[in-house]
Design a protein around this motif. Sequence first.
Motif, PDB file in Angstrom:
ATOM      1  N   VAL A  79       0.831  -1.207   0.000  1.00  0.00           N
ATOM      2  CA  VAL A  79       0.000   0.000   0.000  1.00  0.00           C
ATOM      3  C   VAL A  79       0.864   1.255   0.000  1.00  0.00           C
ATOM      4  O   VAL A  79       0.592   2.210  -0.722  1.00  0.00           O
ATOM      5  CB  VAL A  79      -0.984   0.000   1.192  1.00  0.00           C
ATOM      6  CG1 VAL A  79      -1.638   1.349   1.360  1.00  0.00           C
ATOM      7  CG2 VAL A  79      -2.036  -1.083   0.990  1.00  0.00           C
ATOM      8  N   TRP A  90      -0.721  -4.579  -6.352  1.00  0.00           N
ATOM      9  CA  TRP A  90      -0.561  -3.726  -5.182  1.00  0.00           C
ATOM     10  C   TRP A  90      -0.388  -2.264  -5.555  1.00  0.00           C
ATOM     11  O   TRP A  90      -0.804  -1.376  -4.829  1.00  0.00           O
ATOM     12  CB  TRP A  90       0.569  -4.219  -4.294  1.00  0.00           C
ATOM     13  CG  TRP A  90       0.105  -5.396  -3.507  1.00  0.00           C
ATOM     14  CD1 TRP A  90       0.507  -6.687  -3.629  1.00  0.00           C
ATOM     15  CD2 TRP A  90      -0.918  -5.398  -2.505  1.00  0.00           C
ATOM     16  NE1 TRP A  90      -0.194  -7.476  -2.759  1.00  0.00           N
ATOM     17  CE2 TRP A  90      -1.069  -6.721  -2.050  1.00  0.00           C
ATOM     18  CE3 TRP A  90      -1.722  -4.408  -1.934  1.00  0.00           C
ATOM     19  CZ2 TRP A  90      -1.978  -7.073  -1.073  1.00  0.00           C
ATOM     20  CZ3 TRP A  90      -2.624  -4.763  -0.947  1.00  0.00           C
ATOM     21  CH2 TRP A  90      -2.740  -6.086  -0.527  1.00  0.00           C
ATOM     22  N   VAL A 106      -3.857  -1.222  -5.960  1.00  0.00           N
ATOM     23  CA  VAL A 106      -4.484  -1.054  -4.642  1.00  0.00           C
ATOM     24  C   VAL A 106      -4.023   0.265  -4.026  1.00  0.00           C
ATOM     25  O   VAL A 106      -4.826   1.019  -3.473  1.00  0.00           O
ATOM     26  CB  VAL A 106      -4.176  -2.244  -3.704  1.00  0.00           C
ATOM     27  CG1 VAL A 106      -4.627  -1.954  -2.281  1.00  0.00           C
ATOM     28  CG2 VAL A 106      -4.839  -3.518  -4.220  1.00  0.00           C
ATOM     29  N   ALA A 107      -2.739   0.557  -4.127  1.00  0.00           N
ATOM     30  CA  ALA A 107      -2.205   1.793  -3.548  1.00  0.00           C
ATOM     31  C   ALA A 107      -2.810   3.030  -4.196  1.00  0.00           C
ATOM     32  O   ALA A 107      -2.877   4.085  -3.569  1.00  0.00           O
ATOM     33  CB  ALA A 107      -0.680   1.821  -3.683  1.00  0.00           C
ATOM     34  N   GLU A 119      -8.202   5.749   0.295  1.00  0.00           N
ATOM     35  CA  GLU A 119      -7.773   5.120   1.543  1.00  0.00           C
ATOM     36  C   GLU A 119      -8.771   4.094   2.089  1.00  0.00           C
ATOM     37  O   GLU A 119      -8.386   3.003   2.487  1.00  0.00           O
ATOM     38  CB  GLU A 119      -7.506   6.198   2.597  1.00  0.00           C
ATOM     39  CG  GLU A 119      -6.914   5.647   3.868  1.00  0.00           C
ATOM     40  CD  GLU A 119      -6.567   6.749   4.856  1.00  0.00           C
ATOM     41  OE1 GLU A 119      -6.740   6.494   6.056  1.00  0.00           O
ATOM     42  OE2 GLU A 119      -6.150   7.844   4.439  1.00  0.00           O
ATOM     43  N   GLN A 142      -8.550   0.960   0.098  1.00  0.00           N
ATOM     44  CA  GLN A 142      -7.313   0.242   0.406  1.00  0.00           C
ATOM     45  C   GLN A 142      -7.486  -0.593   1.673  1.00  0.00           C
ATOM     46  O   GLN A 142      -7.147  -1.775   1.710  1.00  0.00           O
ATOM     47  CB  GLN A 142      -6.155   1.217   0.636  1.00  0.00           C
ATOM     48  CG  GLN A 142      -5.651   1.926  -0.563  1.00  0.00           C
ATOM     49  CD  GLN A 142      -4.565   2.924  -0.196  1.00  0.00           C
ATOM     50  OE1 GLN A 142      -4.044   2.934   0.928  1.00  0.00           O
ATOM     51  NE2 GLN A 142      -4.213   3.782  -1.142  1.00  0.00           N
ATOM     52  N   ARG A 143      -7.995   0.049   2.711  1.00  0.00           N
ATOM     53  CA  ARG A 143      -8.145  -0.640   3.991  1.00  0.00           C
ATOM     54  C   ARG A 143      -9.089  -1.832   3.864  1.00  0.00           C
ATOM     55  O   ARG A 143      -8.807  -2.909   4.381  1.00  0.00           O
ATOM     56  CB  ARG A 143      -8.664   0.316   5.056  1.00  0.00           C
ATOM     57  CG  ARG A 143      -7.636   1.300   5.479  1.00  0.00           C
ATOM     58  CD  ARG A 143      -8.181   2.233   6.497  1.00  0.00           C
ATOM     59  NE  ARG A 143      -7.139   3.184   6.861  1.00  0.00           N
ATOM     60  CZ  ARG A 143      -7.197   3.938   7.904  1.00  0.00           C
ATOM     61  NH1 ARG A 143      -8.221   3.887   8.710  1.00  0.00           N
ATOM     62  NH2 ARG A 143      -6.211   4.769   8.167  1.00  0.00           N
ATOM     63  N   ALA A 150     -14.025  -0.866  -5.050  1.00  0.00           N
ATOM     64  CA  ALA A 150     -12.578  -1.128  -5.122  1.00  0.00           C
ATOM     65  C   ALA A 150     -12.279  -2.183  -6.184  1.00  0.00           C
ATOM     66  O   ALA A 150     -11.340  -2.026  -6.978  1.00  0.00           O
ATOM     67  CB  ALA A 150     -12.049  -1.574  -3.760  1.00  0.00           C
TER      68      ALA A 150
END
Length: 166
Positions: free
Chosen positions: A22, A97, A100-101, A105, A108-109, A142
């Motif tokens: 992340v 990833w 995802v980054a 936020e 991501q979490r 997401a």
Amino acid sequence: MVDFDDWYEREHPRVLAACRAVGGDVDAAAEATSEAFARAAQRWASVRTMAAPGGWVQVVALNQLRRSLRRRRVERRLLPRRGEGVEGPPPPDVDVWRAVAALPERQQRCVVLRYVHDLPEAEIAALLGIARGTVASTLSTAREGLRVRLGHEAHDDDRDGEHIHG
């Protein structure tokens, strides 16, 4: 009761990998992970009784990582450095990833808690202090964002994220 050492051995690699993925910064990820586990050790009597202590430590680590990265961005802006440190090997599934980054936020979490820690939506909701429906919607958004960023089609179910584990 869960033994801290056994729990640490099991959870540390997952939390560190998720933070590296992340945040993209090896040192910041290691620092955030260490801080999160230090906090867990201090509060172990209550942490071990949680429904998802792994999820809790991941949230603490991600919060710490966010603060650390923000602080480092400010430092870099104010005090430019020459010869930044060499990064270690990339995390597993680096393209995934990176995607995802790039997500917001909360997304991501939710992705990390669902697909790295295998937590159900209800536990994610409790950890993040949001409604279960918000978790479901956030994960759906997401996954769609990841599909767009990664440029491939997939079905909208929980198996889509299985490849994130690396």
